[in-house]
Design an enzyme around this catalytic site. Sequence first.
Site, PDB file in Angstrom:
ATOM      1  N   GLU A 305      82.445  19.348  28.934  1.00 37.90           N
ATOM      2  CA  GLU A 305      82.135  17.870  28.569  1.00 37.90           C
ATOM      3  C   GLU A 305      82.204  18.158  26.278  1.00 37.90           C
ATOM      4  OE1 GLU A 305      78.649  16.690  29.194  1.00 37.90           O
ATOM      5  OE2 GLU A 305      78.541  17.532  31.667  1.00 37.90           O
ATOM      6  N   PRO A 306      83.456  18.628  26.688  1.00 35.99           N
ATOM      7  CA  PRO A 306      83.115  18.788  25.050  1.00 35.99           C
ATOM      8  C   PRO A 306      83.760  16.805  24.172  1.00 35.99           C
ATOM      9  CG  PRO A 306      85.260  19.330  26.073  1.00 35.99           C
ATOM     10  CD  PRO A 306      84.364  19.369  26.633  1.00 35.99           C
ATOM     11  N   CYS A 373      72.101  -3.707   2.378  1.00 34.73           N
ATOM     12  CA  CYS A 373      71.103  -3.762   1.520  1.00 34.73           C
ATOM     13  C   CYS A 373      69.674  -2.206   2.284  1.00 34.73           C
ATOM     14  CB  CYS A 373      70.204  -5.339   1.220  1.00 34.73           C
ATOM     15  SG  CYS A 373      69.356  -5.556   0.013  1.00 34.73           S
TER      16      CYS A 373
END
Length: 450
Positions: A305-306, A373
Amino acid sequence: MTILLVIALLTFSIAGTAGSTPDQPPDPYVPETGPFTQEQLINYARTYGTPLYVYDGNLIQQKLKRFRGAFEAQYPSVKVFYALKANTNMAIVSLLRNAGAECISLGEMQIAVRLGFRGEDMLFTSSAKTPEELRFAIEHGVTINLDSFGDLENLRKECESRGKRARISFRVNPDVDPHTHRFIATGHRFSKFGILLENDEIIRAYEVARACRWFEICGIQSHIGSQITELEPFERNARLLAEVVRKLRERLGIELRFVNLGGGLGIPYHDGQEVLTPERLAEGVCRVLKEELKGLPRLPALWLEPGRYLVGDSGVLLATVISVKDTPYRDFINVNTGFNHLVRPLLYDAYHRVRVLGRSADLKLYDVAGNICETGDILACDRLLPTPASGDIVAFLDAGAYGFSMASSYNSFDLPAEILVRGDKVDLIRRRGDLEELLRSQSLPEDLRR
């Protein structure tokens, strides 16, 4: 994004000290800009505006071909699944349509089905599957990777109520240290993921599943973490899973069709960094599997599952310099993006290479500061960079994985646009967000309207 903000506040002290004098000299400045030239990136920024994600589609497909080829050269039956969480843009997923789809949510499964993935080529892996998600997976024939006994019972109820069987595997927690950042290490004993090996808990899970007529037991899976650059954790995981495969056959007569070793292969985020290659990974884990399972009548298929490996180094995030701020203590390059668009530096203390496009002179030590912020909104610390001017373009490399997919509109900033480049062909694959998109799900009570 609320979770990310909590983490941001919890890591305030880390972020506050990250800009202090480094223990070693900063990396030398390198002008190389990944799969694109500086001129290309400047042109894309001028054409589409910033912040902008840019992806090299040809590179993504080349990475899949190399990864799959490395394992097919070492093992008789291999199936590669793209982990959609790395980048869920439909154009990116479509480039990888000849792989399978590893999905974490209903949304990811729906995207895969919409793009033509068949259920037999999909895997649903989550530690908290909702009834709606389970129903969708059952109806579409998706292999469901179960994470706990509670998960197992929830699926049984859904199968029984619908009168349909489900293909299943179990996720194992092998207690393997992947030597990566603790927030992306998923296979240690304190992780929320998977069923433990100790006390044969995983064997008991298969025994319970075997007794239920609604389940078709297909395989076993383990995913130990992300951005792993050493072979040993992968080999150890393969050895532990092979031991479970043998026990299941000997004790319960269960012949598994596949062994899923998950993903996690890292990419280089630093200039000159040497990392584990797909070829070396394939050689190591396939040798272990073939040695440990040589007594079986047939070898189970190998699933992988890369995610990051396939898309990470294909992507660049472009931003515009707003101003340069010099102080007696720190010097800052202020840009028009922040951790709302690339959270990895704050969340994982991740390093992304930074380039000031079109500049090479007046090198100074800078922090690259975002426009959010929050004190922790520093995208890069202590970087030796050319001094830019307002309006210059800055590129953050290796941003194709877990960049846009983790982005938010915090501070009510628009989400970035995305473009896909394939040779001379450039496509806008996501338009820039706007206020209407930001507000479309909101509703203002009548008595609060002016």
